[in-house]
Write an enzyme that holds these catalytic residues in place. Structure first.
Site, PDB file in Angstrom:
ATOM      1  N   TYR A   1      41.238  27.861  35.110  1.00 36.15           N
ATOM      2  CA  TYR A   1      41.729  26.633  35.722  1.00 36.15           C
ATOM      3  C   TYR A   1      41.780  26.760  37.235  1.00 36.15           C
ATOM      4  O   TYR A   1      41.686  27.861  37.792  1.00 36.15           O
ATOM      5  CB  TYR A   1      43.114  26.273  35.176  1.00 36.15           C
ATOM      6  CG  TYR A   1      44.250  27.139  35.677  1.00 36.15           C
ATOM      7  CD1 TYR A   1      45.109  26.675  36.674  1.00 36.15           C
ATOM      8  CD2 TYR A   1      44.475  28.415  35.159  1.00 36.15           C
ATOM      9  CE1 TYR A   1      46.163  27.458  37.132  1.00 36.15           C
ATOM     10  CE2 TYR A   1      45.520  29.199  35.612  1.00 36.15           C
ATOM     11  CZ  TYR A   1      46.369  28.716  36.603  1.00 36.15           C
ATOM     12  OH  TYR A   1      47.399  29.494  37.060  1.00 36.15           O
TER      13      TYR A   1
ATOM     14  N   ARG B   1      36.080  29.835  43.775  1.00 37.13           N
ATOM     15  CA  ARG B   1      36.956  30.648  42.924  1.00 37.13           C
ATOM     16  C   ARG B   1      36.784  30.257  41.457  1.00 37.13           C
ATOM     17  O   ARG B   1      36.808  31.115  40.566  1.00 37.13           O
ATOM     18  CB  ARG B   1      38.409  30.482  43.365  1.00 37.13           C
ATOM     19  CG  ARG B   1      39.369  31.433  42.648  1.00 37.13           C
ATOM     20  CD  ARG B   1      40.748  31.431  43.278  1.00 37.13           C
ATOM     21  NE  ARG B   1      41.416  30.143  43.126  1.00 37.13           N
ATOM     22  CZ  ARG B   1      42.636  29.890  43.597  1.00 37.13           C
ATOM     23  NH1 ARG B   1      43.310  30.829  44.246  1.00 37.13           N
ATOM     24  NH2 ARG B   1      43.198  28.706  43.416  1.00 37.13           N
TER      25      ARG B   1
ATOM     26  N   HIS C   1      36.428  35.034  16.651  1.00 38.26           N
ATOM     27  CA  HIS C   1      36.550  35.658  17.956  1.00 38.26           C
ATOM     28  C   HIS C   1      35.212  35.729  18.697  1.00 38.26           C
ATOM     29  O   HIS C   1      35.167  35.625  19.923  1.00 38.26           O
ATOM     30  CB  HIS C   1      37.122  37.074  17.823  1.00 38.26           C
ATOM     31  CG  HIS C   1      38.579  37.107  17.491  1.00 38.26           C
ATOM     32  ND1 HIS C   1      39.066  36.880  16.221  1.00 38.26           N
ATOM     33  CD2 HIS C   1      39.657  37.347  18.282  1.00 38.26           C
ATOM     34  CE1 HIS C   1      40.386  36.975  16.235  1.00 38.26           C
ATOM     35  NE2 HIS C   1      40.774  37.252  17.467  1.00 38.26           N
TER      36      HIS C   1
ATOM     37  N   LYS D   1      41.288  33.300  37.353  1.00 39.21           N
ATOM     38  CA  LYS D   1      42.383  32.332  37.204  1.00 39.21           C
ATOM     39  C   LYS D   1      42.366  31.815  35.773  1.00 39.21           C
ATOM     40  O   LYS D   1      41.920  30.700  35.474  1.00 39.21           O
ATOM     41  CB  LYS D   1      42.232  31.205  38.225  1.00 39.21           C
ATOM     42  CG  LYS D   1      43.535  30.455  38.503  1.00 39.21           C
ATOM     43  CD  LYS D   1      43.401  29.601  39.744  1.00 39.21           C
ATOM     44  CE  LYS D   1      44.623  28.739  39.990  1.00 39.21           C
ATOM     45  NZ  LYS D   1      45.829  29.521  40.325  1.00 39.21           N
TER      46      LYS D   1
ATOM     47  N   GLU E   1      52.113  40.535  43.145  1.00 41.42           N
ATOM     48  CA  GLU E   1      52.356  39.135  43.503  1.00 41.42           C
ATOM     49  C   GLU E   1      53.506  38.627  42.645  1.00 41.42           C
ATOM     50  O   GLU E   1      54.126  39.396  41.909  1.00 41.42           O
ATOM     51  CB  GLU E   1      51.101  38.292  43.284  1.00 41.42           C
ATOM     52  CG  GLU E   1      50.560  38.336  41.868  1.00 41.42           C
ATOM     53  CD  GLU E   1      49.211  37.656  41.717  1.00 41.42           C
ATOM     54  OE1 GLU E   1      48.811  36.920  42.629  1.00 41.42           O
ATOM     55  OE2 GLU E   1      48.557  37.877  40.674  1.00 41.42           O
TER      56      GLU E   1
END
Length: 284
Positions: free
Chosen positions: A32, A51, A99, A146, A178
Protein backbone atom coordinates in the site's frame (compact mmCIF):
# COMPACT_ATOMS: atom_id res chain seq x y z
CA UNK A 1 -21.03 9.70 -0.56
CA UNK A 2 -17.37 8.75 -0.83
CA UNK A 3 -16.23 7.38 -4.18
CA UNK A 4 -13.57 4.66 -4.21
CA UNK A 5 -11.65 2.98 -7.01
CA UNK A 6 -11.78 -0.80 -7.37
CA UNK A 7 -10.45 -2.74 -10.34
CA UNK A 8 -11.26 -0.28 -13.09
CA UNK A 9 -14.44 1.17 -11.58
CA UNK A 10 -15.21 4.30 -9.54
CA UNK A 11 -18.04 3.33 -7.22
CA UNK A 12 -19.66 4.42 -3.92
CA UNK A 13 -17.68 2.95 -1.03
CA UNK A 14 -20.65 0.90 0.18
CA UNK A 15 -20.89 -0.86 -3.18
CA UNK A 16 -17.22 -1.93 -3.42
CA UNK A 17 -16.71 -5.71 -3.14
CA UNK A 18 -13.76 -8.10 -3.34
CA UNK A 19 -13.56 -11.89 -3.43
CA UNK A 20 -13.25 -13.77 -0.13
CA UNK A 21 -10.35 -15.58 -1.82
CA UNK A 22 -8.41 -12.37 -2.46
CA UNK A 23 -4.86 -12.95 -1.21
CA UNK A 24 -4.74 -9.53 0.40
CA UNK A 25 -7.62 -10.65 2.62
CA UNK A 26 -6.31 -14.18 3.23
CA UNK A 27 -2.54 -13.67 3.47
CA UNK A 28 -1.81 -9.91 3.57
CA UNK A 29 -0.22 -10.61 0.18
CA UNK A 30 -0.43 -6.93 -0.72
CA UNK A 31 1.25 -3.54 -0.50
CA UNK A 32 0.00 0.00 0.00
CA UNK A 33 0.81 3.70 -0.19
CA UNK A 34 -0.68 6.78 1.45
CA UNK A 35 -0.35 9.79 -0.87
CA UNK A 36 -1.33 13.39 -0.04
CA UNK A 37 -3.03 15.49 -2.69
CA UNK A 38 -3.03 19.26 -2.17
CA UNK A 39 -5.57 21.23 -4.20
CA UNK A 40 -6.00 18.15 -6.35
CA UNK A 41 -2.27 17.71 -7.09
CA UNK A 42 -0.31 14.69 -5.84
CA UNK A 43 2.49 15.70 -3.46
CA UNK A 44 5.77 14.04 -4.43
CA UNK A 45 3.71 11.61 -6.43
CA UNK A 46 6.73 10.27 -8.31
CA UNK A 47 8.49 9.35 -5.05
CA UNK A 48 5.39 7.59 -3.72
CA UNK A 49 4.93 5.66 -6.95
CA UNK A 50 8.60 4.70 -7.03
CA UNK A 51 8.23 3.27 -3.52
CA UNK A 52 5.07 1.46 -4.64
CA UNK A 53 6.93 -0.06 -7.60
CA UNK A 54 9.76 -1.11 -5.26
CA UNK A 55 7.25 -2.91 -3.03
CA UNK A 56 5.52 -4.56 -6.00
CA UNK A 57 8.82 -5.79 -7.44
CA UNK A 58 9.81 -7.22 -4.06
CA UNK A 59 6.56 -9.23 -3.99
CA UNK A 60 6.92 -10.16 -7.67
CA UNK A 61 3.64 -8.54 -8.58
CA UNK A 62 3.88 -7.34 -12.18
CA UNK A 63 1.68 -4.46 -13.29
CA UNK A 64 1.63 -1.97 -16.14
CA UNK A 65 -0.75 0.67 -14.84
CA UNK A 66 -1.33 4.42 -15.16
CA UNK A 67 -1.37 5.20 -11.44
CA UNK A 68 -1.28 8.99 -11.80
CA UNK A 69 -4.38 9.18 -14.01
CA UNK A 70 -6.42 6.89 -11.80
CA UNK A 71 -5.48 8.72 -8.61
CA UNK A 72 -6.12 12.16 -10.09
CA UNK A 73 -9.57 11.13 -11.29
CA UNK A 74 -10.42 9.61 -7.91
CA UNK A 75 -9.41 12.82 -6.14
CA UNK A 76 -11.48 14.86 -8.61
CA UNK A 77 -14.54 12.66 -7.95
CA UNK A 78 -14.09 13.28 -4.22
CA UNK A 79 -14.00 17.06 -4.45
CA UNK A 80 -10.49 17.74 -5.77
CA UNK A 81 -9.33 19.35 -2.52
CA UNK A 82 -6.76 18.41 0.12
CA UNK A 83 -7.05 14.65 0.43
CA UNK A 84 -4.98 11.71 1.56
CA UNK A 85 -5.31 8.78 -0.85
CA UNK A 86 -4.90 5.23 0.42
CA UNK A 87 -3.83 2.90 -2.41
CA UNK A 88 -3.62 -0.88 -1.98
CA UNK A 89 -2.57 -3.54 -4.47
CA UNK A 90 -3.03 -7.26 -3.76
CA UNK A 91 -1.78 -10.19 -5.78
CA UNK A 92 -5.39 -10.99 -6.67
CA UNK A 93 -7.60 -14.00 -6.03
CA UNK A 94 -7.80 -17.63 -7.09
CA UNK A 95 -10.76 -20.00 -6.89
CA UNK A 96 -9.57 -21.44 -3.56
CA UNK A 97 -7.16 -20.75 -0.71
CA UNK A 98 -3.67 -21.92 -1.68
CA UNK A 99 -0.26 -20.58 -0.67
CA UNK A 100 1.43 -21.11 -4.03
CA UNK A 101 1.50 -18.11 -6.38
CA UNK A 102 -0.50 -18.55 -9.55
CA UNK A 103 1.04 -16.28 -12.23
CA UNK A 104 -2.37 -16.01 -13.94
CA UNK A 105 -3.91 -14.10 -11.00
CA UNK A 106 -4.96 -10.54 -11.80
CA UNK A 107 -3.98 -8.02 -9.09
CA UNK A 108 -6.69 -6.23 -7.14
CA UNK A 109 -6.29 -2.45 -7.10
CA UNK A 110 -8.17 -0.39 -4.53
CA UNK A 111 -7.99 3.29 -3.54
CA UNK A 112 -9.97 5.61 -1.27
CA UNK A 113 -9.67 9.16 0.10
CA UNK A 114 -9.92 11.03 3.37
CA UNK A 115 -9.48 14.74 4.21
CA UNK A 116 -6.12 16.19 5.32
CA UNK A 117 -6.00 18.46 8.38
CA UNK A 118 -4.39 21.88 8.08
CA UNK A 119 -2.28 21.54 11.22
CA UNK A 120 -0.66 24.96 10.68
CA UNK A 121 -4.03 26.70 11.13
CA UNK A 122 -4.72 24.72 14.29
CA UNK A 123 -1.66 26.35 15.87
CA UNK A 124 1.47 25.12 17.62
CA UNK A 125 0.00 25.68 21.08
CA UNK A 126 -2.66 23.01 20.43
CA UNK A 127 -0.08 20.29 19.79
CA UNK A 128 0.18 18.01 22.80
CA UNK A 129 3.30 16.05 23.57
CA UNK A 130 2.98 12.28 23.81
CA UNK A 131 4.37 9.32 25.69
CA UNK A 132 6.01 6.41 23.87
CA UNK A 133 7.17 3.00 24.98
CA UNK A 134 10.13 1.05 23.60
CA UNK A 135 9.58 -2.58 22.76
CA UNK A 136 11.17 -5.35 20.71
CA UNK A 137 10.88 -5.07 16.93
CA UNK A 138 9.11 -8.32 16.07
CA UNK A 139 8.57 -7.53 12.39
CA UNK A 140 10.14 -9.38 9.48
CA UNK A 141 13.40 -8.23 7.89
CA UNK A 142 11.93 -6.48 4.84
CA UNK A 143 10.39 -3.40 6.41
CA UNK A 144 11.40 -1.41 3.31
CA UNK A 145 8.42 -3.13 1.64
CA UNK A 146 5.24 -1.20 2.49
CA UNK A 147 3.23 -4.34 3.16
CA UNK A 148 -0.26 -4.50 4.63
CA UNK A 149 1.02 -7.20 7.01
CA UNK A 150 0.83 -4.91 10.06
CA UNK A 151 -0.09 -7.32 12.84
CA UNK A 152 3.15 -6.75 14.83
CA UNK A 153 2.55 -2.99 14.58
CA UNK A 154 -1.02 -3.38 15.79
CA UNK A 155 0.02 -5.50 18.77
CA UNK A 156 2.72 -3.10 19.97
CA UNK A 157 0.39 -0.12 19.52
CA UNK A 158 -2.10 -1.93 21.75
CA UNK A 159 0.72 -2.55 24.21
CA UNK A 160 1.48 1.18 24.14
CA UNK A 161 -2.19 2.04 24.71
CA UNK A 162 -2.36 -0.27 27.73
CA UNK A 163 0.73 1.50 29.13
CA UNK A 164 -0.92 4.90 28.75
CA UNK A 165 1.23 5.78 25.73
CA UNK A 166 0.36 6.87 22.18
CA UNK A 167 3.15 5.20 20.18
CA UNK A 168 5.74 2.43 20.35
CA UNK A 169 9.35 2.72 19.20
CA UNK A 170 10.93 -0.53 18.05
CA UNK A 171 14.29 -1.95 19.17
CA UNK A 172 16.28 -4.52 17.20
CA UNK A 173 19.83 -5.74 17.93
CA UNK A 174 20.42 -2.85 20.31
CA UNK A 175 19.37 -0.11 17.88
CA UNK A 176 16.05 1.65 17.48
CA UNK A 177 14.58 1.31 14.01
CA UNK A 178 11.33 3.31 13.80
CA UNK A 179 7.91 3.56 15.39
CA UNK A 180 4.98 1.22 14.91
CA UNK A 181 3.34 3.85 12.69
CA UNK A 182 5.98 6.55 12.36
CA UNK A 183 9.62 7.53 11.97
CA UNK A 184 11.40 9.19 14.88
CA UNK A 185 14.08 11.80 15.59
CA UNK A 186 16.16 12.93 18.54
CA UNK A 187 17.92 16.24 19.15
CA UNK A 188 21.30 16.59 20.86
CA UNK A 189 22.85 20.04 21.29
CA UNK A 190 20.77 21.48 18.47
CA UNK A 191 21.52 18.67 15.98
CA UNK A 192 18.72 16.42 14.63
CA UNK A 193 19.49 12.69 14.45
CA UNK A 194 17.45 9.87 12.92
CA UNK A 195 18.26 6.24 12.02
CA UNK A 196 19.51 5.62 8.46
CA UNK A 197 17.28 4.00 5.88
CA UNK A 198 17.71 0.26 5.29
CA UNK A 199 15.71 -2.92 4.87
CA UNK A 200 14.53 -2.68 8.48
CA UNK A 201 13.18 0.87 8.15
CA UNK A 202 10.56 2.26 5.79
CA UNK A 203 11.72 5.30 3.82
CA UNK A 204 8.97 7.62 5.01
CA UNK A 205 8.23 10.55 2.70
CA UNK A 206 7.46 12.81 5.68
CA UNK A 207 10.81 11.83 7.20
CA UNK A 208 12.57 12.72 3.94
CA UNK A 209 10.79 16.08 3.76
CA UNK A 210 11.78 16.96 7.33
CA UNK A 211 15.44 16.30 6.54
CA UNK A 212 15.18 18.32 3.33
CA UNK A 213 13.57 21.28 5.11
CA UNK A 214 16.21 21.11 7.86
CA UNK A 215 18.93 21.39 5.19
CA UNK A 216 17.17 24.32 3.53
CA UNK A 217 16.85 26.18 6.82
CA UNK A 218 20.35 25.60 8.13
CA UNK A 219 19.39 23.15 10.88
CA UNK A 220 22.13 20.52 11.27
CA UNK A 221 21.07 16.90 10.97
CA UNK A 222 22.64 13.45 10.69
CA UNK A 223 21.52 9.90 10.04
CA UNK A 224 23.01 7.51 12.58
CA UNK A 225 22.19 4.51 14.76
CA UNK A 226 20.45 5.39 18.03
CA UNK A 227 20.39 3.12 21.07
CA UNK A 228 18.11 3.19 24.10
CA UNK A 229 20.43 5.20 26.37
CA UNK A 230 20.89 7.84 23.71
CA UNK A 231 17.13 8.04 23.24
CA UNK A 232 16.24 8.59 26.90
CA UNK A 233 19.09 11.09 27.39
CA UNK A 234 18.24 13.18 24.30
CA UNK A 235 17.36 16.87 24.62
CA UNK A 236 14.29 16.29 22.42
CA UNK A 237 12.48 13.33 20.84
CA UNK A 238 9.88 13.57 18.04
CA UNK A 239 7.88 11.27 15.82
CA UNK A 240 6.69 11.98 12.28
CA UNK A 241 4.07 10.57 9.93
CA UNK A 242 2.02 11.76 6.97
CA UNK A 243 -1.13 12.13 9.09
CA UNK A 244 0.40 13.59 12.27
CA UNK A 245 3.20 15.80 10.84
CA UNK A 246 5.78 16.21 13.67
CA UNK A 247 4.78 15.38 17.25
CA UNK A 248 6.97 15.99 20.33
CA UNK A 249 7.64 13.09 22.70
CA UNK A 250 7.72 14.17 26.35
CA UNK A 251 8.12 10.74 27.95
CA UNK A 252 9.84 7.49 26.94
CA UNK A 253 8.78 4.61 29.19
CA UNK A 254 9.33 6.03 32.70
CA UNK A 255 11.82 8.70 31.57
CA UNK A 256 10.84 12.33 31.08
CA UNK A 257 12.34 13.94 27.95
CA UNK A 258 13.55 17.55 27.94
CA UNK A 259 12.06 18.38 31.28
CA UNK A 260 8.64 17.46 29.96
CA UNK A 261 8.56 20.52 27.66
CA UNK A 262 8.24 20.85 23.88
CA UNK A 263 11.78 21.62 22.69
CA UNK A 264 12.95 24.66 20.70
CA UNK A 265 14.22 22.66 17.70
CA UNK A 266 10.91 20.83 17.46
CA UNK A 267 9.03 24.13 17.62
CA UNK A 268 11.11 25.57 14.79
CA UNK A 269 10.79 22.47 12.60
CA UNK A 270 7.06 22.16 13.32
CA UNK A 271 6.46 25.71 12.15
CA UNK A 272 8.62 25.26 9.03
CA UNK A 273 6.97 21.95 8.13
CA UNK A 274 3.34 22.92 8.76
CA UNK A 275 3.75 26.32 7.06
CA UNK A 276 5.13 24.49 4.00
CA UNK A 277 2.14 22.13 4.05
CA UNK A 278 -0.28 25.04 4.56
CA UNK A 279 1.10 26.79 1.47
CA UNK A 280 0.50 23.65 -0.57
CA UNK A 281 -3.06 23.40 0.77
CA UNK A 282 -4.03 27.03 0.24
CA UNK A 283 -1.58 28.53 -2.28
CA UNK A 284 -0.91 31.34 0.20
Amino acid sequence: METVYLNGHYVPAEEARISVFDRGFLFSDSVYEVIPFYQGVGFRLDEHLQRLEHSLRALRIELDFDWASMLSRLVMLNGNGNLSVYLQVTRGSADKRVHAIDPKMVPTIFACCQPIRDIYQEGIERVEGIKVIVTADLRWHRCDIKSTCLLPNILVLQQAKEAGAQEALLLRDGALTEGASCNFFIVERGVIYTPPIGTEILSGTTRALILELADQNGIPRQETDIDYQRLINADEVWISSSTRAIVPVLQVDDYVVGGGLKGPVWQRMFEIFTRYQHQLMTGE
